[in-house]
Design a protein around this motif. Structure first.
Motif, PDB file in Angstrom:
ATOM      1  N   SER A   1     -70.895  -7.512 -25.558  1.00 29.95           N
ATOM      2  CA  SER A   1     -69.648  -8.074 -26.052  1.00 29.95           C
ATOM      3  C   SER A   1     -69.900  -9.351 -26.859  1.00 29.95           C
ATOM      4  N   GLY A   2     -69.287  -9.445 -28.007  1.00 28.78           N
ATOM      5  CA  GLY A   2     -69.389 -10.659 -28.821  1.00 28.78           C
ATOM      6  C   GLY A   2     -70.553 -10.640 -29.799  1.00 28.78           C
ATOM      7  N   CYS A   3     -71.305  -9.533 -29.879  1.00 29.90           N
ATOM      8  CA  CYS A   3     -72.486  -9.525 -30.762  1.00 29.90           C
ATOM      9  C   CYS A   3     -72.109  -9.256 -32.216  1.00 29.90           C
ATOM     10  N   GLY A   4     -70.841  -8.902 -32.482  1.00 28.91           N
ATOM     11  CA  GLY A   4     -70.398  -8.782 -33.884  1.00 28.91           C
ATOM     12  C   GLY A   4     -70.104  -7.367 -34.353  1.00 28.91           C
ATOM     13  N   LYS A   5     -70.011  -6.413 -33.443  1.00 27.30           N
ATOM     14  CA  LYS A   5     -69.802  -5.010 -33.844  1.00 27.30           C
ATOM     15  C   LYS A   5     -68.462  -4.832 -34.565  1.00 27.30           C
ATOM     16  N   THR A   6     -67.395  -5.342 -33.936  1.00 25.70           N
ATOM     17  CA  THR A   6     -66.061  -5.192 -34.532  1.00 25.70           C
ATOM     18  C   THR A   6     -65.993  -5.929 -35.867  1.00 25.70           C
ATOM     19  N   THR A   7     -66.549  -7.130 -35.909  1.00 24.05           N
ATOM     20  CA  THR A   7     -66.499  -7.911 -37.152  1.00 24.05           C
ATOM     21  C   THR A   7     -67.232  -7.170 -38.268  1.00 24.05           C
TER      22      THR A   7
ATOM     23  N   HIS B   1     -69.590   0.909 -25.892  1.00 25.24           N
ATOM     24  CA  HIS B   1     -70.450   0.330 -24.860  1.00 25.24           C
ATOM     25  C   HIS B   1     -71.087   1.444 -24.034  1.00 25.24           C
TER      26      HIS B   1
END
Ligand SMILES: Nc1ncnc2c1ncn2[C@@H]1O[C@H](COP(=O)(O)OP(=O)(O)OP(=O)(O)O)[C@@H](O)[C@H]1O
Ligand SMILES: [Mg+2]
Length: 335
Positions: free
Chosen positions: A58-64, A220
């Motif tokens: 979580s937070g590693c930038g996948k969505t961005t 995930h």
């Protein structure tokens, strides 16, 4: 069946050194105090009909990353080419046309559907917007709903009248309405319960085959990633740390981060080795550790990992960013 994605074809999507940073603002005047480097130098390519699994904590930038490709976030730098056209520097009209070919399906189908619109309007909105409506709206809606396994009785109803699985089907019909070539699925089936998830996944795979789609599939769930992907990209704190064919990544991961990710879950058809628990949390993208971002949590960290960011290397058909595979260390660590 997985699509015949041959690497000889020119890529449908090519991303080079992409950077999507968000300003961190502080104080009464909202002065910029730094950057959240959500995507920081990502390069990857996707062939026509290929499915790329995108994984990472979580937070590693996948969505961005996906949102930047879909033109929902502005990139700070780098390049995105879609069918060899520069997406970031195209004029507004061209961007709009290219955006039609790239559709995103989100995790929460309720949040992505306007609750005041009927299903008829929801699934035909894109067709009207892009001037693609051929026959009547009702006929088009019926055809699109049929493609996702919903009957024409759904047309005059509102999103709240449907279950989570049905709402995700409406989102898929909406995305497919404008005949995209690339679908970006961001945890698109994760919120559904297991049996509904399997149905939604099968539907997605059927649509992929029928319409020769390329897919970026963010999840995930590594067993789902293994099931649907041709290649896998592993991200850590805004950067790609490893990328390769799905079998290689699942069976013989090279990067210590990928090894830990995969050791933590039971993946069908894979012998499970000892579980590696990573110490600590993923650090903030606003203040990433120097050198290799992963070094504070890495069980194999060496002195140079603290100061020197590893370059990308090609190893056994994969791309990996880790000092274990550079120079002399490479020969000892390659399996
Ligand atoms: N609009 C925004 N403004 C500021 N920071 C943002 C914004 N969107 C994302 N971020 C930050 O960028 C980083 C990457 O977020 P992102 O949502 O892309 O991660 P993710 O890999 O999709 O995580 P998850 O698996 O939880 O969905 C996070 O630190 C997040 O807080
Ligand atoms: Mg996300």
């Amino acid at each position: 069946m997985k699509p015949d994605a041959t690497s000889a074809q020119p890529p449908l999507l090519e991303i080079r050194d992409l950077r999507t940073w968000f300003p961190v603002r502080r104080g009464v005047f909202s002065a910029r105090a730094g950057w959240i480097k959500a995507v920081d130098g990502v390069s990857l390519a996707l062939a026509p009909r290929e499915t790329l699994g995108l994984v990472g904590e979580s937070g590693c930038g996948k969505t961005t990353l996906a949102r930047t490709v879909a033109d929902l976030e502005r990139a700070q730098g780098g390049a995105i080419r879609f069918k060899n056209e520069d997406l970031l520097h195209a004029d507004a009209a061209r961007r709009r046309a290219l955006r039609r070919s790239i559709q995103m399906v989100f995790q929460d189908p309720y949040a992505s559907l306007n609750p005041r619109m009927t299903v008829l309007d929801l699934v035909t909105e894109g067709l009207v917007e892009h001037g693609l409506l051929r026959g009547g709206r009702g006929d088009e809606a019926e055809r699109l709903l049929g493609e996702v396994g919903l009957g024409p009785d759904a047309m005059l109803r509102y999103p709240f009248e449907f279950s989570g699985g049905q709402r995700q089907r409406i989102c898929l019909a909406r995305a497919m309405s404008v005949r995209p070539e690339l679908l970006l699925c961001d945890e698109a089936v994760s919120a559904l319960d297991v049996s509904v998830q399997a149905q939604a996944l099968n539907l997605l795979m059927d649509l992929r085959e029928k319409h020769a789609l390329s897919l970026v599939f963010i999840s995930h769930d590594l067993s789902v990633i293994k099931h649907v992907s041709d290649r896998v990209v592993v991200m850590y704190l805004g950067r790609v740390v490893e990328e390769g064919p799905v079998e290689a990544i699942m069976e013989c991961p090279l990067h210590p981060y990928t090894q830990a990710l995969i050791s933590a879950v039971l993946i069908p058809g894979r012998k499970r080795g000892p579980r590696q628990i990573l110490p600590g949390e993923i650090p903030s993208s606003a203040s990433p550790p120097p050198g290799c971002h992963f070094h504070p949590r890495c069980p194999k960290a060496m002195a140079r990992c603290r100061t020197e960011a590893p370059a990308e290397r090609a190893v056994s058909g994969c791309r990996v960013r880790c000092h274990l595979y550079s120079g002399e260390s490479h020969k000892q660590n390659i399996q």
